[in-house]
Design an enzyme around this catalytic site. Sequence first.
Site, PDB file in Angstrom:
ATOM      1  N   GLU A   1      -0.246  -8.613  11.418  1.00  6.74           N
ATOM      2  CA  GLU A   1       0.034  -7.656  10.338  1.00  6.74           C
ATOM      3  C   GLU A   1       0.283  -8.388   9.022  1.00  6.74           C
ATOM      4  O   GLU A   1       0.784  -9.510   9.014  1.00  6.74           O
ATOM      5  CB  GLU A   1       1.277  -6.831  10.684  1.00  6.74           C
ATOM      6  N   ASP A   2      -0.031  -7.733   7.927  1.00  2.00           N
ATOM      7  CA  ASP A   2       0.287  -8.287   6.613  1.00  2.00           C
ATOM      8  C   ASP A   2       1.769  -8.088   6.305  1.00  2.00           C
ATOM      9  O   ASP A   2       2.458  -8.980   5.846  1.00  2.00           O
ATOM     10  CB  ASP A   2      -0.574  -7.638   5.517  1.00  2.00           C
TER      11      ASP A   2
ATOM     12  N   ASP B   1       7.035  -2.668   6.952  1.00  7.50           N
ATOM     13  CA  ASP B   1       7.915  -1.984   6.004  1.00  7.50           C
ATOM     14  C   ASP B   1       8.845  -1.087   6.838  1.00  7.50           C
ATOM     15  O   ASP B   1       9.812  -1.570   7.422  1.00  7.50           O
ATOM     16  CB  ASP B   1       7.009  -1.221   5.023  1.00  7.50           C
TER      17      ASP B   1
ATOM     18  N   PHE C   1       8.075  -3.429  -3.729  1.00  7.20           N
ATOM     19  CA  PHE C   1       6.649  -3.322  -3.509  1.00  7.20           C
ATOM     20  C   PHE C   1       5.940  -4.623  -3.911  1.00  7.20           C
ATOM     21  O   PHE C   1       6.174  -5.160  -4.986  1.00  7.20           O
ATOM     22  CB  PHE C   1       6.069  -2.152  -4.315  1.00  7.20           C
TER      23      PHE C   1
ATOM     24  N   ARG D   1      -5.987  -6.991  -3.604  1.00  6.67           N
ATOM     25  CA  ARG D   1      -6.114  -7.617  -2.272  1.00  6.67           C
ATOM     26  C   ARG D   1      -6.677  -9.025  -2.338  1.00  6.67           C
ATOM     27  O   ARG D   1      -6.435  -9.854  -1.470  1.00  6.67           O
ATOM     28  CB  ARG D   1      -7.040  -6.786  -1.374  1.00  6.67           C
TER      29      ARG D   1
HETATM   30  P1  IMP Z   1       5.089   0.841   7.507  1.00 11.10           P
HETATM   31  O1  IMP Z   1       4.394   1.765   8.475  1.00 11.10           O
HETATM   32  O2  IMP Z   1       6.077   1.565   6.649  1.00 11.10           O
HETATM   33  O3  IMP Z   1       5.703  -0.365   8.184  1.00 11.10           O
HETATM   34  O4  IMP Z   1       4.014   0.357   6.466  1.00 11.10           O
HETATM   35  C1  IMP Z   1       3.065  -0.519   6.875  1.00 11.10           C
HETATM   36  C2  IMP Z   1       1.845  -0.555   5.996  1.00 11.10           C
HETATM   37  O5  IMP Z   1       2.087  -0.053   4.683  1.00 11.10           O
HETATM   38  C3  IMP Z   1       1.465  -1.992   5.829  1.00 11.10           C
HETATM   39  O6  IMP Z   1       0.619  -2.420   6.850  1.00 11.10           O
HETATM   40  C4  IMP Z   1       0.846  -2.011   4.454  1.00 11.10           C
HETATM   41  O7  IMP Z   1      -0.524  -1.724   4.557  1.00 11.10           O
HETATM   42  C5  IMP Z   1       1.565  -0.921   3.704  1.00 11.10           C
HETATM   43  N1  IMP Z   1       2.678  -1.468   2.887  1.00 11.10           N
HETATM   44  C6  IMP Z   1       4.000  -1.462   3.160  1.00 11.10           C
HETATM   45  N2  IMP Z   1       4.711  -2.053   2.195  1.00 11.10           N
HETATM   46  C7  IMP Z   1       3.823  -2.451   1.267  1.00 11.10           C
HETATM   47  C8  IMP Z   1       3.942  -3.165   0.013  1.00 11.10           C
HETATM   48  O8  IMP Z   1       5.024  -3.565  -0.459  1.00 11.10           O
HETATM   49  N3  IMP Z   1       2.770  -3.401  -0.645  1.00 11.10           N
HETATM   50  C9  IMP Z   1       1.562  -2.987  -0.178  1.00 11.10           C
HETATM   51  N4  IMP Z   1       1.395  -2.351   0.990  1.00 11.10           N
HETATM   52  C10 IMP Z   1       2.521  -2.084   1.705  1.00 11.10           C
HETATM   53 MG    MG Z   2      -1.209  -3.199   7.002  1.00  9.90          MG
END
Ligand code: IMP
Ligand code: MG
Length: 179
Positions: free
Chosen positions: A102-103, A106, A155, A168
């Site tokens: 994963e990148d 969050d 963010f 990206r």
């Molecule tokens: P989660 O489901 O809330 O954990 O969000 C996960 C996905 O949201 C990640 O895989 C990212 O693609 C996107 N995401 C979450 N935080 C950020 C951020 O700070 N910048 C850009 N994309 C984000």
């Molecule tokens: Mg992602």
Amino acid sequence: MESLKIHDKKFSESIHSKKIQGTVGKIAAQLNHDLKDKEVVFIGVLNGAFMFASDLMKQIQLNCRISFIKVSSYAGISSTGSVINLIGLNEVIKGKTVVIIEDIIDSGKTLNFILSALKEHEPTEIKIVTLLFKPAAFKFNYKPDYVGYRIPNQFVVGYGLDYAGFGRNLTSIYTLVNE
Ligand code: IMP
Ligand code: MG
């Protein structure tokens, strides 16, 4: 510190590309050590993890497979909260060690959804690798196994991560400047 405008917002550099490469190397070395002799399938989560997965895999010396999946869940700078669909799992993972790449984690919702979907395919174990982790936003009780950086709940863009589809391709990571 470099700052730039992406789409309509200002960002400033928070993790330089050279530092990221060093961290990626450390994670690769840990994986090479920990997963030696296992049957490993790496699964990168598109789109965000494409750059991290690519750099990481160049330094993986395991006899492994790599594949990519995609979920749709995120728009703009705040999570929509609804993880909809998982597409592209075409590797057999039953009885294998799966490593999700994963990148960023969050809230953890995306990964939680992926974990449940993958578990149905009966892998022996699932390891989670993420370049970035926002502990303050995280809402679940599973733990990522390998984390590049724990970051504040702000963010970020670059190194695969986007803002409204942009950024990206940046090789460093940039944090949103609140104005
Ligand atoms: P989660 O489901 O809330 O954990 O969000 C996960 C996905 O949201 C990640 O895989 C990212 O693609 C996107 N995401 C979450 N935080 C950020 C951020 O700070 N910048 C850009 N994309 C984000
Ligand atoms: Mg992602």
